[in-house]
Design an enzyme around this catalytic site. Structure first.
Site, PDB file in Angstrom:
ATOM      1  CE1 TYR A  51      -2.080  -9.735  -8.704  1.00 50.51           C
ATOM      2  CE2 TYR A  51       0.352  -9.847  -8.320  1.00 50.51           C
ATOM      3  CZ  TYR A  51      -0.879  -9.379  -7.886  1.00 50.51           C
ATOM      4  OH  TYR A  51      -1.231  -9.367  -6.519  1.00 50.51           O
ATOM      5  CE  LYS A  76      -0.511 -12.206  -3.862  1.00 52.20           C
ATOM      6  NZ  LYS A  76       0.292 -11.439  -5.199  1.00 52.20           N
ATOM      7  CG  HIS A 109      -5.031 -13.527  -5.400  1.00 49.70           C
ATOM      8  ND1 HIS A 109      -4.364 -13.147  -6.591  1.00 49.70           N
ATOM      9  CD2 HIS A 109      -5.031 -12.412  -4.770  1.00 49.70           C
ATOM     10  CE1 HIS A 109      -4.030 -12.066  -6.879  1.00 49.70           C
ATOM     11  NE2 HIS A 109      -4.493 -11.440  -5.686  1.00 49.70           N
TER      12      HIS A 109
HETATM   13  P1  NDP Z   1       1.835   0.108  -3.671  1.00 46.54           P
HETATM   14  O1  NDP Z   1       1.810   0.789  -2.204  1.00 46.54           O
HETATM   15  O2  NDP Z   1       3.328  -0.640  -3.929  1.00 46.54           O
HETATM   16  O3  NDP Z   1       2.176   1.398  -4.844  1.00 46.54           O
HETATM   17  C1  NDP Z   1       2.490   1.263  -6.024  1.00 46.54           C
HETATM   18  C2  NDP Z   1       2.184   2.644  -6.578  1.00 46.54           C
HETATM   19  O4  NDP Z   1       3.015   3.794  -6.078  1.00 46.54           O
HETATM   20  C3  NDP Z   1       2.571   2.822  -8.197  1.00 46.54           C
HETATM   21  O5  NDP Z   1       1.526   3.671  -8.740  1.00 46.54           O
HETATM   22  C4  NDP Z   1       3.739   3.287  -8.398  1.00 46.54           C
HETATM   23  O6  NDP Z   1       4.235   3.621  -9.728  1.00 46.54           O
HETATM   24  C5  NDP Z   1       3.816   4.122  -7.058  1.00 46.54           C
HETATM   25  N1  NDP Z   1       5.161   4.150  -6.570  1.00 46.54           N
HETATM   26  C6  NDP Z   1       6.089   3.085  -6.327  1.00 46.54           C
HETATM   27  N2  NDP Z   1       7.184   3.781  -5.633  1.00 46.54           N
HETATM   28  C7  NDP Z   1       7.182   4.922  -5.383  1.00 46.54           C
HETATM   29  C8  NDP Z   1       7.675   5.890  -4.966  1.00 46.54           C
HETATM   30  N3  NDP Z   1       9.360   5.578  -4.309  1.00 46.54           N
HETATM   31  N4  NDP Z   1       7.086   7.206  -4.858  1.00 46.54           N
HETATM   32  C9  NDP Z   1       6.237   7.573  -5.254  1.00 46.54           C
HETATM   33  N5  NDP Z   1       5.504   6.764  -5.838  1.00 46.54           N
HETATM   34  C10 NDP Z   1       5.761   5.269  -5.815  1.00 46.54           C
HETATM   35  O7  NDP Z   1       0.769  -0.446  -4.271  1.00 46.54           O
HETATM   36  P2  NDP Z   1       0.250  -1.810  -5.093  1.00 46.54           P
HETATM   37  O8  NDP Z   1      -1.236  -1.720  -4.726  1.00 46.54           O
HETATM   38  O9  NDP Z   1       0.886  -1.800  -6.308  1.00 46.54           O
HETATM   39  O10 NDP Z   1       0.737  -2.880  -4.349  1.00 46.54           O
HETATM   40  C11 NDP Z   1       2.046  -3.543  -4.265  1.00 46.54           C
HETATM   41  C12 NDP Z   1       2.179  -4.800  -4.573  1.00 46.54           C
HETATM   42  O11 NDP Z   1       1.100  -5.654  -3.432  1.00 46.54           O
HETATM   43  C13 NDP Z   1       1.433  -5.377  -5.967  1.00 46.54           C
HETATM   44  O12 NDP Z   1       2.435  -5.263  -6.942  1.00 46.54           O
HETATM   45  C14 NDP Z   1       1.257  -6.609  -5.630  1.00 46.54           C
HETATM   46  O13 NDP Z   1       2.379  -7.780  -5.563  1.00 46.54           O
HETATM   47  C15 NDP Z   1       0.592  -6.902  -4.000  1.00 46.54           C
HETATM   48  N6  NDP Z   1      -0.922  -6.669  -4.180  1.00 46.54           N
HETATM   49  C16 NDP Z   1      -1.521  -7.892  -3.763  1.00 46.54           C
HETATM   50  C17 NDP Z   1      -2.589  -7.797  -3.767  1.00 46.54           C
HETATM   51  C18 NDP Z   1      -3.568  -8.830  -3.090  1.00 46.54           C
HETATM   52  O14 NDP Z   1      -4.763  -8.817  -3.257  1.00 46.54           O
HETATM   53  N7  NDP Z   1      -3.092  -9.944  -2.620  1.00 46.54           N
HETATM   54  C19 NDP Z   1      -3.693  -6.645  -4.137  1.00 46.54           C
HETATM   55  C20 NDP Z   1      -2.809  -5.390  -4.630  1.00 46.54           C
HETATM   56  C21 NDP Z   1      -1.463  -5.540  -4.573  1.00 46.54           C
HETATM   57  P3  NDP Z   1       5.163   3.317 -10.659  1.00 46.54           P
HETATM   58  O15 NDP Z   1       5.141   1.980 -10.852  1.00 46.54           O
HETATM   59  O16 NDP Z   1       5.130   4.192 -11.856  1.00 46.54           O
HETATM   60  O17 NDP Z   1       6.480   4.108  -9.979  1.00 46.54           O
END
Ligand code: NDP
Length: 295
Positions: A51, A76, A109
């Site tokens: 990241y 990771k 990861h």
């Molecule tokens: P999420 O389901 O956490 O969604 C995040 C998105 O939703 C962002 O666009 C954020 O925008 C928005 N958001 C956050 N809170 C709200 C809310 N309360 N209401 C409306 N919109 C909201 O998805 P992610 O894909 O970001 O995954 C979360 C975490 O999972 C990652 O940060 C990482 O730590 C992990 N991950 C791990 C992976 C792996 O391969 N192991 C792959 C992908 C993710 P904003 O920031 O503008 O609020």
């Protein structure tokens, strides 16, 4: 201040059920996001070598005023650092950037399906780090049942956690069943379905799902809060990501309501069986490999 329930890992280490995810959080926004989360009561941060923001995660923890020992730090190892010596060095890079001696949970990861022996060597390095007390728990991410079975056959320590894509539109019953069978805890990535909205098709986003919204309205909560509650009541961990203070707080305000059995069933039934992220079996060094900088 609210606090997240603790989940007990298979080696008795306790892990907060909700944490802050920082994938795609730009480094320059990471310190503030982490400090905001910790001040709101979060005690888990999920980052990764790939990241590019481990240094800022460490800085955010130090700036928050919350003692390091009270924070569960999860990171990771990226596929480019798989191999025994490479993974041991990968730990040193991550710990150095985070500014910590010990990491609470260290994951592989992704499985490298076409170079699985490197994945095994990497996992054996995690086992060594665990034995040496450099990490408190080890696990995997994006391991589907076949890969998990191959890993279990060739290694000693059962992973404590398998972090997988998990939200109402992709709830992975087969992967969860395989993990359950071995006492591996699921932690949801994209727990509120962020991955369903990143494509820009708002109509197909979990946030606009009529069933989720109806349940949310009934409880005076938001769609995101309902999805996080769904994970909690199913006994899973979840690491929602946001860079906005009000959403970071909103995503942690989920400990004061309860979904009914029929609401849980309604949320379970939204599974479309289509993943938003890449197929874990398609992740190769050629396509996804890249250098992880030194600490
Ligand atoms: P999420 O389901 O956490 O969604 C995040 C998105 O939703 C962002 O666009 C954020 O925008 C928005 N958001 C956050 N809170 C709200 C809310 N309360 N209401 C409306 N919109 C909201 O998805 P992610 O894909 O970001 O995954 C979360 C975490 O999972 C990652 O940060 C990482 O730590 C992990 N991950 C791990 C992976 C792996 O391969 N192991 C792959 C992908 C993710 P904003 O920031 O503008 O609020």
């Amino acid at each position: 201040m609210p606090s997240a329930p603790l989940l007990i890992l298979n080696n008795d280490v306790q892990m907060p059920a909700i944490g802050l995810g920082v994938f795609q959080t730009p480094p320059e926004e990471t310190t503030a996001a982490v400090a905001t989360a910790l001040k709101a009561g979060y005690r888990l941060v999920d980052t990764a070598a790939s990241y590019g923001n481990e240094r800022e995660v460490g800085e955010g923890i130090r700036q928050s005023g919350v003692d390091r020992s009270a924070v569960f730090i999860e990171t990771k190892i990226w596929i480019s650092d798989y191999g025994h010596a490479e993974t041991l060095h990968g730990f040193e890079k991550s710990a150095g950037k985070l500014g910590v001696e010990q990491i609470d949970l260290l994951l592989l990861h992704q499985p490298l399906t076409v170079a699985f022996e490197r994945t095994i060597d990497a996992y054996k390095a995690l086992e060594q780090l665990l034995g040496d007390g450099k990490v408190r728990a080890i696990g995997v991410s994006n391991f589907m049942p076949e890969r998990l079975a191959a890993l279990l056959e060739q290694t000693e320590v059962v992973p404590a956690v398998n972090q997988i894509e998990l939200h109402p539109y992709f709830s992975q019953p087969e992967a969860r069943a395989a993990d359950d069978e071995h006492g591996i805890l699921n932690q949801a990535w994209s727990p509120i379905g962020g991955i369903t909205s990143y494509r820009g098709e708002q109509a197909t986003s979990t946030f606009n799902d009529p069933t989720i919204r109806e349940i949310a309205d009934r409880h005076g909560k938001t769609a995101a809060q309902v999805m996080l509650r769904w994970h909690l009541q199913h006994g899973r961990g979840a690491v929602p990501k946001s860079t906005r203070a009000e959403r970071i707080e909103e995503n942690f305000d989920v400990f004061d309501f309860e979904l009914s059995e029929s609401e849980l069933v309604a949320l379970d039934s939204l599974d479309k069986g289509v993943r938003g992220g890449p197929d874990p079996d398609a992740v190769t060094l050629e396509a996804f490999g890249r250098d992880i900088p030194e600490a």
